[in-house]
Design an enzyme around this catalytic site. Structure first.
Site, PDB file in Angstrom:
ATOM      1  N   ARG A  90       0.877  -1.175   0.000  1.00  0.00           N
ATOM      2  CA  ARG A  90       0.000   0.000   0.000  1.00  0.00           C
ATOM      3  C   ARG A  90       0.909   1.217   0.000  1.00  0.00           C
ATOM      4  NH1 ARG A  90      -5.216  -0.788   1.722  1.00  0.00           N
ATOM      5  NH2 ARG A  90      -5.569   1.017   0.393  1.00  0.00           N
ATOM      6  N   GLN A 186     -16.100   1.298   4.667  1.00  0.00           N
ATOM      7  CA  GLN A 186     -15.434   1.300   5.965  1.00  0.00           C
ATOM      8  C   GLN A 186     -16.167   2.170   6.982  1.00  0.00           C
ATOM      9  OE1 GLN A 186     -13.810   1.945   2.974  1.00  0.00           O
ATOM     10  NE2 GLN A 186     -11.634   1.451   3.117  1.00  0.00           N
ATOM     11  N   ASP A 227      -3.828   9.504   5.847  1.00  0.00           N
ATOM     12  CA  ASP A 227      -2.843   8.480   5.531  1.00  0.00           C
ATOM     13  C   ASP A 227      -1.446   9.073   5.460  1.00  0.00           C
ATOM     14  OD1 ASP A 227      -4.144   5.675   4.634  1.00  0.00           O
ATOM     15  OD2 ASP A 227      -5.539   7.330   4.303  1.00  0.00           O
ATOM     16  N   ASN A 237      -5.714  11.364   2.109  1.00  0.00           N
ATOM     17  CA  ASN A 237      -6.605  10.467   2.858  1.00  0.00           C
ATOM     18  C   ASN A 237      -7.551   9.774   1.885  1.00  0.00           C
ATOM     19  OD1 ASN A 237      -7.432   9.421   5.446  1.00  0.00           O
ATOM     20  ND2 ASN A 237      -9.293  10.625   5.266  1.00  0.00           N
ATOM     21  N   LYS A 238      -8.383   8.942   2.424  1.00  0.00           N
ATOM     22  CA  LYS A 238      -9.352   8.182   1.634  1.00  0.00           C
ATOM     23  C   LYS A 238     -10.094   9.088   0.652  1.00  0.00           C
ATOM     24  CE  LYS A 238     -12.323   4.976   0.416  1.00  0.00           C
ATOM     25  NZ  LYS A 238     -11.956   3.789  -0.364  1.00  0.00           N
TER      26      LYS A 238
END
Length: 336
Positions: A90, A186, A227, A237-238
């Site tokens: 990742r 999520q 992140d 981030n997401k």
């Protein structure tokens, strides 16, 4: 109180690394057993675990790699290759790099048994991550007024858990609005479930409702994890965080991005590789197809929010305006 189950979702024992399968949580409580470091890498790639879960899985993977290395003429080189494989799973989130580094650092300092040194490094990394999460959770809670409604996006993991616990220690109670966070949901399956498990007032909204909630004045703060945060204040981030941040700025709602430390290896937003996942993943939800076979999917897994839309980056050393992140390192280099 007892920590929610997702706060302790990776376990290492003599068999291997046990990872709670977040792809089926909360409907099922299944643990995936990884007996080798390569199996951990595949589990991370396959989204068995997300957010900080890969960090703890990586710590365990390095211990497994140390066990495996005994059959090689250069065990340290084998460990390094295993670490490179884990980091590559990742590429946007730098937690994996930190997990590998803390174990290798302990191995390089040690004299004697490789497995014992790697295991000690994994314990150091585990406690370091948890202690820094507690610190940033407390700093974030100080910035949000009592009885506020907090809008979240995706799954902030231990940051969110510690944010809630710190608020309660400060005599505050927050309610939450959670975005569902397509395509893995999520927010619906992990965030909302964990907040409910902790007894917080929790409501779920679809991803498309965030701007309307912010415009209505119902949300007093937008609080997410990050992140990665670059040294010039870009928040990675997401996917979907950028749209919420822009809306929050438009309607005067503060946006707090939680991260343990800004990343000195990423001076600007352009220095962070953005992971693109298989477009087919957006064509289904919980295993059910949502588009016809004639449609193709497109899936950038993360987005980058410019600093002008960020109120503060909350770290283990306190909150910083995005243009002042270099002050984080005024106390010296952050620990891994």
């Amino acid at each position: 109180m007892t920590l929610p189950i997702l706060a302790e979702s990776v376990r290492l024992d003599d068999e291997g690394v046990h990872i709670l399968d977040r792809r089926v949580f909360p409907f099922e409580r299944e643990w995936v057993l990884c007996r080798t470091s390569e199996e951990v890498a595949v589990a991370i790639e396959d989204m068995v675990t997300q957010s900080s879960g890969p960090y703890f899985a990586a710590l365990g993977a390095m211990v497994l790699a140390a066990r495996e290395a005994s059959g090689f003429t250069d065990p340290r080189a084998y460990l390094e290759r295993a670490g490179e494989r884990i980091v590559a799973t990742r590429k946007t989130n730098n937690h994996l790099r930190k997990a590998v580094a803390v174990v290798l650092s302990e191995v390089d300092r040690a004299v004697g048994d490789l497995v014992e040194a790697a295991s000690r490094g994994a314990r150091v990394g585990d406690e370091l991550y948890r202690s820094r999460s507690r610190a940033l959770g407390a700093h974030a809670a100080e910035l949000v007024p009592d009885e506020a409604t907090v809008l979240t996006h995706c799954w902030a993991d231990l940051y969110l858990v510690e944010f809630v616990l710190a608020a309660r220690r400060q005599g505050k109670e927050f309610s939450f609005l959670c975005t569902e966070t397509r395509p893995y949901l999520q927010g619906a399956r992990l965030t909302a479930e964990t907040l409910a498990e902790m007894g917080a007032d929790t409501r779920l909204i679809t991803d498309g409702m965030g701007a309307a909630v912010l415009s209505s004045g119902e949300a007093g703060a937008l609080v997410t994890a990050a992140d990665r945060v670059t040294m010039d204040g870009h928040v990675v981030n997401k996917i979907g965080t950028l749209g919420l941040a822009v809306a929050a700025k438009a309607f005067g709602v503060p946006f707090l991005a939680m991260v343990q430390a800004p990343d000195q290896a990423a001076p600007t937003g352009a220095d962070v590789p953005i992971e693109y996942r298989d477009g087919d993943e957006v064509l289904s939800a919980l295993g059910h197809r949502v588009a016809s076979e004639r449609v193709r999917g497109h899936y950038p897994a993360f987005d980058v929010t410019p600093p002008r839309f960020v109120t503060a980056v909350v770290t283990d050393r306190g909150a910083f305006e995005p243009g002042r992140l270099r002050e984080y390192y005024a106390e010296g280099e952050a620990n891994q």
